[in-house]
Motif scaffolding. Sequence first.
Motif, PDB file in Angstrom:
ATOM      1  N   LEU A  71       0.834  -1.194   0.000  1.00 54.36           N
ATOM      2  CA  LEU A  71       0.000   0.000   0.000  1.00 54.36           C
ATOM      3  C   LEU A  71       0.866   1.240   0.000  1.00 54.36           C
ATOM      4  O   LEU A  71       2.019   1.196   0.436  1.00 54.36           O
ATOM      5  CB  LEU A  71      -0.925   0.042   1.224  1.00 54.36           C
ATOM      6  N   GLN A  72       0.282   2.302  -0.525  1.00 56.51           N
ATOM      7  CA  GLN A  72       0.926   3.613  -0.406  1.00 56.51           C
ATOM      8  C   GLN A  72      -0.045   4.555   0.298  1.00 56.51           C
ATOM      9  O   GLN A  72       0.024   4.706   1.506  1.00 56.51           O
ATOM     10  CB  GLN A  72       1.369   4.112  -1.772  1.00 56.51           C
ATOM     11  N   CYS A  73      -1.022   5.116  -0.419  1.00 54.31           N
ATOM     12  CA  CYS A  73      -1.973   5.988   0.298  1.00 54.31           C
ATOM     13  C   CYS A  73      -2.897   5.175   1.184  1.00 54.31           C
ATOM     14  O   CYS A  73      -3.417   5.672   2.174  1.00 54.31           O
ATOM     15  CB  CYS A  73      -2.770   6.847  -0.682  1.00 54.31           C
ATOM     16  N   GLY A  74      -3.171   3.921   0.807  1.00 54.30           N
ATOM     17  CA  GLY A  74      -3.988   3.037   1.632  1.00 54.30           C
ATOM     18  C   GLY A  74      -5.484   3.129   1.391  1.00 54.30           C
ATOM     19  O   GLY A  74      -6.241   2.375   2.009  1.00 54.30           O
ATOM     20  N   PHE A  75      -5.907   4.023   0.503  1.00 53.05           N
ATOM     21  CA  PHE A  75      -7.364   4.176   0.329  1.00 53.05           C
ATOM     22  C   PHE A  75      -8.000   2.902  -0.210  1.00 53.05           C
ATOM     23  O   PHE A  75      -9.093   2.520   0.194  1.00 53.05           O
ATOM     24  CB  PHE A  75      -7.671   5.363  -0.602  1.00 53.05           C
ATOM     25  N   CYS A  76      -7.295   2.228  -1.104  1.00 49.50           N
ATOM     26  CA  CYS A  76      -7.854   1.013  -1.716  1.00 49.50           C
ATOM     27  C   CYS A  76      -7.687  -0.220  -0.839  1.00 49.50           C
ATOM     28  O   CYS A  76      -8.282  -1.266  -1.102  1.00 49.50           O
ATOM     29  CB  CYS A  76      -7.141   0.753  -3.050  1.00 49.50           C
TER      30      CYS A  76
ATOM     31  N   CYS B 170      -6.225   0.349  -7.823  1.00 52.01           N
ATOM     32  CA  CYS B 170      -5.221   1.026  -7.001  1.00 52.01           C
ATOM     33  C   CYS B 170      -4.514   2.029  -7.891  1.00 52.01           C
ATOM     34  O   CYS B 170      -3.967   1.662  -8.922  1.00 52.01           O
ATOM     35  CB  CYS B 170      -4.219   0.033  -6.415  1.00 52.01           C
ATOM     36  N   ARG B 171      -4.490   3.295  -7.475  1.00 52.09           N
ATOM     37  CA  ARG B 171      -3.857   4.339  -8.277  1.00 52.09           C
ATOM     38  C   ARG B 171      -2.392   4.522  -7.909  1.00 52.09           C
ATOM     39  O   ARG B 171      -1.708   5.313  -8.553  1.00 52.09           O
ATOM     40  CB  ARG B 171      -4.589   5.681  -8.076  1.00 52.09           C
ATOM     41  N   CYS B 172      -1.908   3.827  -6.874  1.00 47.56           N
ATOM     42  CA  CYS B 172      -0.569   4.124  -6.361  1.00 47.56           C
ATOM     43  C   CYS B 172       0.469   3.039  -6.648  1.00 47.56           C
ATOM     44  O   CYS B 172       1.595   3.359  -6.999  1.00 47.56           O
ATOM     45  CB  CYS B 172      -0.598   4.305  -4.851  1.00 47.56           C
ATOM     46  N   THR B 173       0.139   1.774  -6.426  1.00 49.43           N
ATOM     47  CA  THR B 173       1.200   0.770  -6.252  1.00 49.43           C
ATOM     48  C   THR B 173       1.692   0.117  -7.532  1.00 49.43           C
ATOM     49  O   THR B 173       2.785  -0.445  -7.543  1.00 49.43           O
ATOM     50  CB  THR B 173       0.720  -0.382  -5.344  1.00 49.43           C
TER      51      THR B 173
HETATM   52  S1  FES Z   1      -2.455   2.494  -2.266  1.00 53.87           S
HETATM   53 FE1  FES Z   1      -3.252   4.380  -3.021  1.00 53.87          FE
HETATM   54  S2  FES Z   1      -4.940   3.795  -4.259  1.00 53.87           S
HETATM   55 FE2  FES Z   1      -3.989   1.938  -3.699  1.00 53.87          FE
END
Ligand code: FES
Length: 161
Positions: free
Chosen positions: A100-105, A137-140
């Motif tokens: 995870l990065q932002c963790g929203f997903c 997921c927009r981050c990982t």
């Molecule tokens: S960790 Fe940021 S949207 Fe998945």
Amino acid sequence: MGAAKQIRVKVNDVDHDAVIDPRTSLADFLRGELGLTGTHVGCEHGVCGVCNVLVDGRSVRSCLMLAVQADGRDVRTVEGLADGEKLHPIQEAFMEEYGLQCGFCTPGFMMSICELLERNPDPSDEEIMEVIGGSICRCTGYDSILRSVRTAAAKLGGARA
Ligand code: FES
Ligand code: FES
């Protein structure tokens, strides 16, 4: 509000009785009525998967399910994964593999992965990708999530590491 409806839902092994507007989504019920805000809400039309929870062991989009449809059923949310202070192996694996990065997903991924590993303790990469490809997921970039699932499977006793 339409005619209020009484429901009883088991959430993370606790029975909850509530009187709700029959149009309330399961996601809004969990977050608004029960304060279980670990279940996130994004697109609200079944695309992103951040709202995934387990109902009778099956992963569902809680933004698309009405809370009244959960009457008499068994719901599990991300808050039910940890055992007190002890993280669930899926949660440990996400930490160790930077899943995870932002963790929203993350809560939505964890619940669909929980269903996968309970059904199939030793999934192939293709089977894992089929499940994690169902959430956005927009981050990982998904590689770290794939590794997280492999690691979680190994922690839970599956063969692949
Ligand atoms: S960790 Fe940021 S949207 Fe998945
Ligand atoms: S908020 Fe439910 S699928 Fe996006």
